[in-house]
Design a protein around this motif. Structure first.
Motif, PDB file in Angstrom:
ATOM      1  N   ILE A 132       0.836  -1.210   0.000  1.00  0.00           N
ATOM      2  CA  ILE A 132       0.000   0.000   0.000  1.00  0.00           C
ATOM      3  C   ILE A 132       0.869   1.258   0.000  1.00  0.00           C
ATOM      4  O   ILE A 132       0.558   2.246  -0.663  1.00  0.00           O
ATOM      5  CB  ILE A 132      -0.938  -0.004   1.223  1.00  0.00           C
ATOM      6  CG1 ILE A 132      -1.990  -1.110   1.080  1.00  0.00           C
ATOM      7  CG2 ILE A 132      -1.619   1.359   1.392  1.00  0.00           C
ATOM      8  CD1 ILE A 132      -2.818  -1.333   2.343  1.00  0.00           C
ATOM      9  N   LEU A 133       1.980   1.204   0.738  1.00  0.00           N
ATOM     10  CA  LEU A 133       2.825   2.391   0.931  1.00  0.00           C
ATOM     11  C   LEU A 133       3.997   2.467  -0.046  1.00  0.00           C
ATOM     12  O   LEU A 133       4.829   3.368   0.059  1.00  0.00           O
ATOM     13  CB  LEU A 133       3.355   2.403   2.371  1.00  0.00           C
ATOM     14  CG  LEU A 133       2.282   2.521   3.466  1.00  0.00           C
ATOM     15  CD1 LEU A 133       2.925   2.368   4.842  1.00  0.00           C
ATOM     16  CD2 LEU A 133       1.547   3.853   3.374  1.00  0.00           C
ATOM     17  N   MET A 134       4.041   1.558  -0.988  1.00  0.00           N
ATOM     18  CA  MET A 134       5.200   1.445  -1.874  1.00  0.00           C
ATOM     19  C   MET A 134       5.510   2.739  -2.625  1.00  0.00           C
ATOM     20  O   MET A 134       6.683   3.076  -2.847  1.00  0.00           O
ATOM     21  CB  MET A 134       4.955   0.303  -2.874  1.00  0.00           C
ATOM     22  CG  MET A 134       6.142  -0.036  -3.762  1.00  0.00           C
ATOM     23  SD  MET A 134       7.570  -0.628  -2.840  1.00  0.00           S
ATOM     24  CE  MET A 134       6.918  -2.110  -2.069  1.00  0.00           C
ATOM     25  N   VAL A 161       9.033   1.282   5.900  1.00  0.00           N
ATOM     26  CA  VAL A 161       8.727   0.108   5.082  1.00  0.00           C
ATOM     27  C   VAL A 161       9.977  -0.749   4.897  1.00  0.00           C
ATOM     28  O   VAL A 161       9.948  -1.971   5.077  1.00  0.00           O
ATOM     29  CB  VAL A 161       8.150   0.524   3.715  1.00  0.00           C
ATOM     30  CG1 VAL A 161       7.995  -0.706   2.813  1.00  0.00           C
ATOM     31  CG2 VAL A 161       6.809   1.233   3.890  1.00  0.00           C
ATOM     32  N   GLY A 162      11.088  -0.100   4.560  1.00  0.00           N
ATOM     33  CA  GLY A 162      12.332  -0.848   4.378  1.00  0.00           C
ATOM     34  C   GLY A 162      12.759  -1.569   5.643  1.00  0.00           C
ATOM     35  O   GLY A 162      13.217  -2.724   5.604  1.00  0.00           O
ATOM     36  N   ARG A 201      14.482   4.369  -3.489  1.00  0.00           N
ATOM     37  CA  ARG A 201      15.834   3.869  -3.254  1.00  0.00           C
ATOM     38  C   ARG A 201      16.140   3.693  -1.762  1.00  0.00           C
ATOM     39  O   ARG A 201      16.777   2.719  -1.360  1.00  0.00           O
ATOM     40  CB  ARG A 201      16.837   4.835  -3.884  1.00  0.00           C
ATOM     41  CG  ARG A 201      18.229   4.262  -4.085  1.00  0.00           C
ATOM     42  CD  ARG A 201      18.235   3.204  -5.145  1.00  0.00           C
ATOM     43  NE  ARG A 201      19.616   2.861  -5.545  1.00  0.00           N
ATOM     44  CZ  ARG A 201      19.913   1.890  -6.390  1.00  0.00           C
ATOM     45  NH1 ARG A 201      18.946   1.174  -6.939  1.00  0.00           N
ATOM     46  NH2 ARG A 201      21.169   1.630  -6.704  1.00  0.00           N
ATOM     47  N   THR A 202      15.701   4.650  -0.959  1.00  0.00           N
ATOM     48  CA  THR A 202      15.929   4.540   0.484  1.00  0.00           C
ATOM     49  C   THR A 202      15.227   3.309   1.044  1.00  0.00           C
ATOM     50  O   THR A 202      15.785   2.587   1.883  1.00  0.00           O
ATOM     51  CB  THR A 202      15.438   5.806   1.204  1.00  0.00           C
ATOM     52  OG1 THR A 202      16.206   6.920   0.772  1.00  0.00           O
ATOM     53  CG2 THR A 202      15.564   5.665   2.715  1.00  0.00           C
ATOM     54  N   MET A 203      14.026   3.061   0.602  1.00  0.00           N
ATOM     55  CA  MET A 203      13.279   1.883   1.040  1.00  0.00           C
ATOM     56  C   MET A 203      14.039   0.610   0.703  1.00  0.00           C
ATOM     57  O   MET A 203      14.180  -0.294   1.538  1.00  0.00           O
ATOM     58  CB  MET A 203      11.902   1.877   0.365  1.00  0.00           C
ATOM     59  CG  MET A 203      10.950   0.797   0.879  1.00  0.00           C
ATOM     60  SD  MET A 203       9.392   0.767  -0.084  1.00  0.00           S
ATOM     61  CE  MET A 203       8.694   2.375   0.319  1.00  0.00           C
ATOM     62  N   ILE A 221      17.389  -4.231   2.161  1.00  0.00           N
ATOM     63  CA  ILE A 221      18.422  -5.220   1.809  1.00  0.00           C
ATOM     64  C   ILE A 221      19.700  -5.042   2.615  1.00  0.00           C
ATOM     65  O   ILE A 221      20.719  -5.666   2.303  1.00  0.00           O
ATOM     66  CB  ILE A 221      18.745  -5.144   0.302  1.00  0.00           C
ATOM     67  CG1 ILE A 221      19.351  -3.788  -0.069  1.00  0.00           C
ATOM     68  CG2 ILE A 221      17.489  -5.435  -0.523  1.00  0.00           C
ATOM     69  CD1 ILE A 221      19.802  -3.680  -1.517  1.00  0.00           C
ATOM     70  N   GLU A 222      19.643  -4.242   3.658  1.00  0.00           N
ATOM     71  CA  GLU A 222      20.847  -3.908   4.422  1.00  0.00           C
ATOM     72  C   GLU A 222      21.578  -5.149   4.945  1.00  0.00           C
ATOM     73  O   GLU A 222      22.807  -5.166   5.005  1.00  0.00           O
ATOM     74  CB  GLU A 222      20.461  -3.000   5.593  1.00  0.00           C
ATOM     75  CG  GLU A 222      21.647  -2.513   6.410  1.00  0.00           C
ATOM     76  CD  GLU A 222      21.235  -1.596   7.543  1.00  0.00           C
ATOM     77  OE1 GLU A 222      22.115  -1.090   8.245  1.00  0.00           O
ATOM     78  OE2 GLU A 222      20.017  -1.379   7.726  1.00  0.00           O
ATOM     79  N   LYS A 223      20.844  -6.192   5.321  1.00  0.00           N
ATOM     80  CA  LYS A 223      21.466  -7.374   5.914  1.00  0.00           C
ATOM     81  C   LYS A 223      21.723  -8.498   4.896  1.00  0.00           C
ATOM     82  O   LYS A 223      22.187  -9.574   5.276  1.00  0.00           O
ATOM     83  CB  LYS A 223      20.571  -7.904   7.039  1.00  0.00           C
ATOM     84  CG  LYS A 223      20.369  -6.919   8.196  1.00  0.00           C
ATOM     85  CD  LYS A 223      21.659  -6.654   8.934  1.00  0.00           C
ATOM     86  CE  LYS A 223      21.450  -5.694  10.108  1.00  0.00           C
ATOM     87  NZ  LYS A 223      20.611  -6.263  11.165  1.00  0.00           N
ATOM     88  N   PHE A 224      21.422  -8.252   3.640  1.00  0.00           N
ATOM     89  CA  PHE A 224      21.680  -9.277   2.630  1.00  0.00           C
ATOM     90  C   PHE A 224      23.186  -9.452   2.450  1.00  0.00           C
ATOM     91  O   PHE A 224      23.973  -8.528   2.682  1.00  0.00           O
ATOM     92  CB  PHE A 224      21.063  -8.877   1.286  1.00  0.00           C
ATOM     93  CG  PHE A 224      19.570  -9.085   1.201  1.00  0.00           C
ATOM     94  CD1 PHE A 224      18.817  -9.436   2.312  1.00  0.00           C
ATOM     95  CD2 PHE A 224      18.918  -8.919  -0.007  1.00  0.00           C
ATOM     96  CE1 PHE A 224      17.447  -9.624   2.224  1.00  0.00           C
ATOM     97  CE2 PHE A 224      17.553  -9.101  -0.112  1.00  0.00           C
ATOM     98  CZ  PHE A 224      16.815  -9.459   1.006  1.00  0.00           C
TER      99      PHE A 224
END
Length: 238
Positions: A174-176, A187-188, A215-217, A222-225
């Motif tokens: 919804i917030l994408m 959301v991210g 981009r921030t989202m 994916i910060e921990k990928f």
């Protein structure tokens, strides 16, 4: 204002730090046109507020908290939110919990910065909805109101912690296309929390939308990928 409210406010103001307050006004973007425009600070640290909340939450009634959450000073509202969480967590019946939830829902206009939202949304509203119809979160996410939308997103953390990811994914969807970076970050963050517990669920959600999402989202999500996978998402090479 009764004696307990007065004592609580005096306890709060006794820790006033005018230098820290000026820094907080900058940090929480209180300038004209910014998300915290006009907010007032006393400069209290979060540990001090937590300590005061533990001292006063049992002494203040829900009626007191309903009044205090409308206070013009940011830290008073935040400490009130902390006390609401404690009231909810120490409630002995569903009826008592429901009263806290009702107060929360009635007071969302005053839960009006990211630290207030993040201190309570999942611990009160999210927890309450775990065994109930959670469609209210979709209704809140659809409202054109920044903090209500962040409440909807952060509330899903309660579900994530129980291994239930559908609310997070639906609210994220919804917030994408939201325009504000505070929603992008929320959301991210929640998507990252899903991935911390179920990598494939987050990966599968991101795959069809990662090239067009803010981009921030994406960066938060994916910060921990693992680094090769993270870079592939950032470069659009999946």
């Amino acid at each position: 204002m009764n004696k307990v409210q007065t004592a609580f406010l005096k306890a709060m103001q006794s820790h006033e730090d005018k230098v820290k307050a000026i820094g907080s006004q900058r940090f929480f973007r209180t300038g004209p046109g910014e998300y915290g425009e006009g907010d007032i600070f006393w400069g209290l640290s979060v540990p001090v507020q937590r300590s005061i909340s533990k001292e006063y939450y049992a002494r203040l009634s829900l009626a007191d908290l309903r009044s205090l959450i409308k206070h013009e000073v940011h830290e008073v509202r935040l400490t009130t939110v902390m006390m609401l969480v404690l009231k909810y967590q120490h409630a002995e019946t569903d009826e008592a919990k429901a009263e806290v939830v009702d107060l929360f829902l009635d007071s969302m206009a005053y839960i009006n910065n990211w630290d207030l939202v993040d201190s309570c949304a999942h611990l009160i509203l999210g927890d309450w909805l775990l065994d109930k119809d959670w469609s209210i979160l979709k209704a809140l996410a659809a409202k054109d109101h920044l903090w209500t939308q962040r409440i909807a997103m952060i509330a899903t953390l309660a579900f994530i912690r129980k291994g239930v990811y559908q609310p997070t994914l639906e609210i994220a969807d919804i917030l994408m296309d939201h325009k504000h970076d505070l929603i992008h970050k929320a959301v991210g963050w929640m998507l990252r929390e899903v991935g911390n517990r179920d990598y494939q669920t987050e990966y599968g959600f991101l795959l069809p939308c990662y090239k067009t999402m803010p981009r921030t989202m994406l960066r938060y999500a994916i910060e921990k990928f693992d680094e090769p996978v993270r870079q592939a998402f950032l470069k659009g090479n999946l």
